[in-house]
Design a protein around this motif. Structure first.
Motif, PDB file in Angstrom:
ATOM      1  N   TRP A 274      38.416  46.728  51.096  1.00 24.13           N
ATOM      2  CA  TRP A 274      39.791  46.354  51.413  1.00 24.13           C
ATOM      3  C   TRP A 274      40.464  47.429  52.261  1.00 24.13           C
TER       4      TRP A 274
ATOM      5  N   PRO B  43      42.898  41.187  46.350  1.00 23.99           N
ATOM      6  CA  PRO B  43      43.465  41.595  45.066  1.00 23.99           C
ATOM      7  C   PRO B  43      44.386  42.800  45.267  1.00 23.99           C
ATOM      8  N   SER B  44      45.174  43.101  44.276  1.00 21.43           N
ATOM      9  CA  SER B  44      45.922  44.358  44.344  1.00 21.43           C
ATOM     10  C   SER B  44      45.008  45.383  43.684  1.00 21.43           C
ATOM     11  N   CYS B  45      44.337  46.171  44.513  1.00 25.18           N
ATOM     12  CA  CYS B  45      43.310  47.060  43.981  1.00 25.18           C
ATOM     13  C   CYS B  45      43.151  48.296  44.852  1.00 25.18           C
ATOM     14  N   ASN B  46      42.229  49.092  44.453  1.00 20.58           N
ATOM     15  CA  ASN B  46      41.832  50.287  45.173  1.00 20.58           C
ATOM     16  C   ASN B  46      41.278  49.890  46.545  1.00 20.58           C
TER      17      ASN B  46
ATOM     18  N   THR C 196      37.533  49.213  47.033  1.00 18.63           N
ATOM     19  CA  THR C 196      36.917  48.044  46.409  1.00 18.63           C
ATOM     20  C   THR C 196      36.276  47.168  47.470  1.00 18.63           C
TER      21      THR C 196
END
Length: 193
Positions: free
Chosen positions: A35, A85-88, A91
């Motif tokens: 991402w 997604p709301s992520c690192n 990822t």
């Protein structure tokens, strides 16, 4: 006989295949995509690495780093926004159900389907390609790498210059014209999964 999705949930299987058709990205490059490689608005995709058959991270096939532009409102941008997604930022964009990196072996199962026996029961996954052929969305057989060929041909038939297509897919104009332009591809629309 029971149906079982292999390695990826149905939406992720289709998302990966759509991404390959709509970006012209090599499968290994999609497997390495994080991402952090995609802009916040999902309109720029930096392609600068790849994962090989054994999931080892390496440079792209020919060492060419590039940025693939997406148009605001395009199918590709919408897809990325939907699955983001709301992520690192480290990822991976595409993983298996356990969050592990994908490989060509997993893609082959997703693409062609797979049959396995567990505790005496047979489980079958049709595979994305067989589903599309069954629906009449694809009139011919394609291998996963054909998504790249198909993307290049669709782009050129839509008026995108071969030099721009070459820049987008990280190849030379001569390579695009010699290997990636197949007139029969334009007889079919991009499948709408």
């Amino acid at each position: 006989m029971r149906l079982l999705a292999i390695a990826l949930p149905d939406s992720d299987r289709k998302g990966l295949v759509k991404f390959l058709f709509w970006s012209g990205c090599r499968p290994g490059e999609a497997f390495a995509l994080t991402w952090g490689d995609i802009s916040d608005d999902c309109c720029k995709i930096r392609i600068n690495k790849s994962r090989n058959l054994y999931s080892v991270l390496k440079s792209t096939k020919n060492g060419v780093k590039r940025t693939f532009p997406t148009v605001p409102g395009s199918k590709l941008q919408k897809l990325l926004l939907e699955i983001k997604p709301s992520c690192n930022l480290n990822t991976l964009v595409f993983t298996d159900e356990s969050g592990n990196p994908l490989s060509s072996a997993v893609l082959q199962k997703v693409w062609n389907g797979h049959t396995s026996k567990i505790n005496g029961r047979e489980y079958v996954s049709l595979g994305v390609l067989k589903e599309l052929v069954k629906k009449g969305s694809l009139p011919f057989y394609l291998k996963p790498y054909s998504t790249r060929h198909t993307f290049a041909t669709w782009a050129i038939t839509q008026g995108v210059s071969p030099d721009k297509v070459a820049r987008w897919i990280g190849d030379k104009v001569e390579t695009v014209l010699r290997y990636y332009c197949h007139p029969q591809v334009v007889e079919a629309d991009c499948p709408d999964f």
